[in-house]
Design a protein around this motif. Structure first.
Motif, PDB file in Angstrom:
ATOM      1  N   SER A  55      -9.083   1.554  -0.209  1.00  0.00           N
ATOM      2  CA  SER A  55      -7.573   0.879  -0.090  1.00  0.00           C
ATOM      3  C   SER A  55      -6.553   2.097   0.061  1.00  0.00           C
ATOM      4  CB  SER A  55      -7.372   0.023  -1.288  1.00  0.00           C
ATOM      5  OG  SER A  55      -5.801  -0.093  -1.437  1.00  0.00           O
ATOM      6  N   VAL A  64      -2.088   1.208 -10.727  1.00  0.00           N
ATOM      7  CA  VAL A  64      -3.001   1.835 -11.652  1.00  0.00           C
ATOM      8  C   VAL A  64      -2.570   3.220 -12.174  1.00  0.00           C
ATOM      9  CG1 VAL A  64      -5.415   2.685 -11.862  1.00  0.00           C
ATOM     10  CG2 VAL A  64      -5.043   0.416 -10.867  1.00  0.00           C
ATOM     11  N   CYS A 121     -13.685   6.224 -13.448  1.00  0.00           N
ATOM     12  CA  CYS A 121     -13.335   4.564 -13.093  1.00  0.00           C
ATOM     13  C   CYS A 121     -14.580   4.008 -12.994  1.00  0.00           C
ATOM     14  CB  CYS A 121     -12.921   4.828 -11.378  1.00  0.00           C
ATOM     15  SG  CYS A 121     -12.583   3.379 -10.701  1.00  0.00           S
ATOM     16  N   TRP A 153      -4.506  10.764 -13.376  1.00  0.00           N
ATOM     17  CA  TRP A 153      -5.128  10.052 -12.337  1.00  0.00           C
ATOM     18  C   TRP A 153      -5.586  10.545 -11.094  1.00  0.00           C
ATOM     19  CZ3 TRP A 153      -3.591   8.559  -7.383  1.00  0.00           C
ATOM     20  CH2 TRP A 153      -4.495   7.442  -6.987  1.00  0.00           C
ATOM     21  N   MET A 208     -11.166   1.173  -4.416  1.00  0.00           N
ATOM     22  CA  MET A 208     -10.044   2.030  -4.620  1.00  0.00           C
ATOM     23  C   MET A 208      -9.973   3.052  -3.467  1.00  0.00           C
ATOM     24  SD  MET A 208      -8.911   4.385  -7.604  1.00  0.00           S
ATOM     25  CE  MET A 208      -9.043   3.019  -9.112  1.00  0.00           C
ATOM     26  N   TYR A 253      -3.724  -0.235  -6.419  1.00  0.00           N
ATOM     27  CA  TYR A 253      -4.781   1.248  -6.746  1.00  0.00           C
ATOM     28  C   TYR A 253      -3.669   2.455  -6.433  1.00  0.00           C
ATOM     29  CZ  TYR A 253      -8.913  -1.644  -6.392  1.00  0.00           C
ATOM     30  OH  TYR A 253      -9.750  -2.577  -6.503  1.00  0.00           O
ATOM     31  N   SER A 254      -2.705   2.336  -5.648  1.00  0.00           N
ATOM     32  CA  SER A 254      -2.113   3.639  -5.333  1.00  0.00           C
ATOM     33  C   SER A 254      -0.807   3.332  -6.092  1.00  0.00           C
ATOM     34  CB  SER A 254      -1.755   3.683  -3.871  1.00  0.00           C
ATOM     35  OG  SER A 254      -0.966   2.451  -3.326  1.00  0.00           O
ATOM     36  N   HIS A 259     -14.914  -0.903  -8.948  1.00  0.00           N
ATOM     37  CA  HIS A 259     -13.890  -0.536  -8.303  1.00  0.00           C
ATOM     38  C   HIS A 259     -13.496   0.670  -7.593  1.00  0.00           C
ATOM     39  CE1 HIS A 259     -11.646  -4.068  -9.824  1.00  0.00           C
ATOM     40  NE2 HIS A 259     -12.311  -3.807 -11.209  1.00  0.00           N
TER      41      HIS A 259
END
Length: 282
Positions: free
Chosen positions: A44, A247, A33, A3, A41, A243-244, A37
């Motif tokens: 955020s 995911v 992605c 990621w 993301m 998100y952090s 989003h």
């Protein structure tokens, strides 16, 4: 780490194209992605919108060039995506506090916005509750949409619901809600975007309920076709950590579908949940 590598690949693409056209779809592709989003993301995690980040990086490079070369202001404006020298000068002044022509002088103070680099932050001190729900039917939601600035979403959305309560729209939705629910995704719903597309500076927040009858006057309907959802209690906390923290390590990807905020009646536990569309990571 997969990621992390994807997110930094997206930043590499941005950096390599600051002096040319930047394709937002390509950014999302680099991050593997969904288009819907990626911008949320990015905002955020970084605390700044994607378009604002790109703007600041371009104006940072422009300031370097002004001081190191004799390039004309109009040529610099075109190079970094501005239609005219005037629009470039206004943006430059807003960022640096001086006109581009004044930046040629030695000793003037400018602002440099460095490139962002995503890194893993070791947390895990607080568990993150979630469950996986599978729906075997399409979600048909009726209601109304409102434009919301992404940067002010956490303040604007509660005020939208407060206004809906005062003007009777919330009660109208409650009267239409299901008496014989098919799943736990019942009660008042806030769909975070009507279409699956990049939403950077703003998005449409659709307030409604699940309903299969005729659409009442003044409302519209949207249909969401997706089966697998990750569900988190406490909407605000879930958005902050989705998100952090969740995911990157979950084994799921975000589907190209809007997330849904579900607000339950009083005394229901939890009071509200965030429904996130996901697909297993390939």
């Amino acid at each position: 780490m997969d990621w992390l590598e994807r997110m930094n690949n997206a930043l590499n693409y941005i950096e390599e194209n600051l002096d040319s056209t930047i394709d937002y779809k390509k950014i999302a592709q680099e991050a593997y992605c969904s288009e819907f989003h990626f911008s949320r993301m990015f905002s955020s995690i970084s605390g700044i919108s994607l378009s604002e980040y790109i703007r600041r990086r371009r104006l940072t490079l422009a300031a370097f060039e002004i001081q190191k070369s004799d390039i004309r202001i109009i040529d610099l404006a075109i190079k970094y995506g501005y239609e005219s020298a005037d629009s470039f000068s206004r943006a430059f002044y807003k960022t640096h506090g001086i006109k581009p022509s004044e930046a040629r002088s030695m000793g003037v103070q400018l602002k440099a916005f460095p490139r962002i680099s995503f890194q893993i932050s070791i947390k895990g001190d607080t568990e993150m509750e979630y469950r996986i729900e599978n729906l075997d039917f399409d979600l048909r939601v009726i209601g109304k949409g409102n434009k919301v600035k992404t940067s002010r979403a956490f303040k604007t959305i509660p005020s939208l619901w407060s206004s809906a309560k005062k003007d009777g729209f919330m009660e109208e939705l409650i009267d239409l809600s299901w008496e014989d629910p098919k799943c736990t995704l019942e009660s008042l719903l806030g769909v975070c975007g009507k279409e699956a597309a990049i939403m950077d500076e703003e998005f449409t927040y659709f307030m409604g309920v699940r309903y299969d009858g005729d659409v009442p006057s003044g409302m519209e309907s949207i249909i969401i076709k997706h089966s697998t959802w990750a569900v988190f209690p406490n909407i605000v906390e879930a958005w902050k950590r989705l998100y952090s923290e969740w995911v990157p390590t979950s084994g799921y990807e975000l589907a190209d579908i809007p997330c849904i905020e579900c607000y339950y009646p009083p005394k229901h536990k939890p009071r509200h949940e965030l429904w996130v569309p996901v697909v297993p990571k390939q």
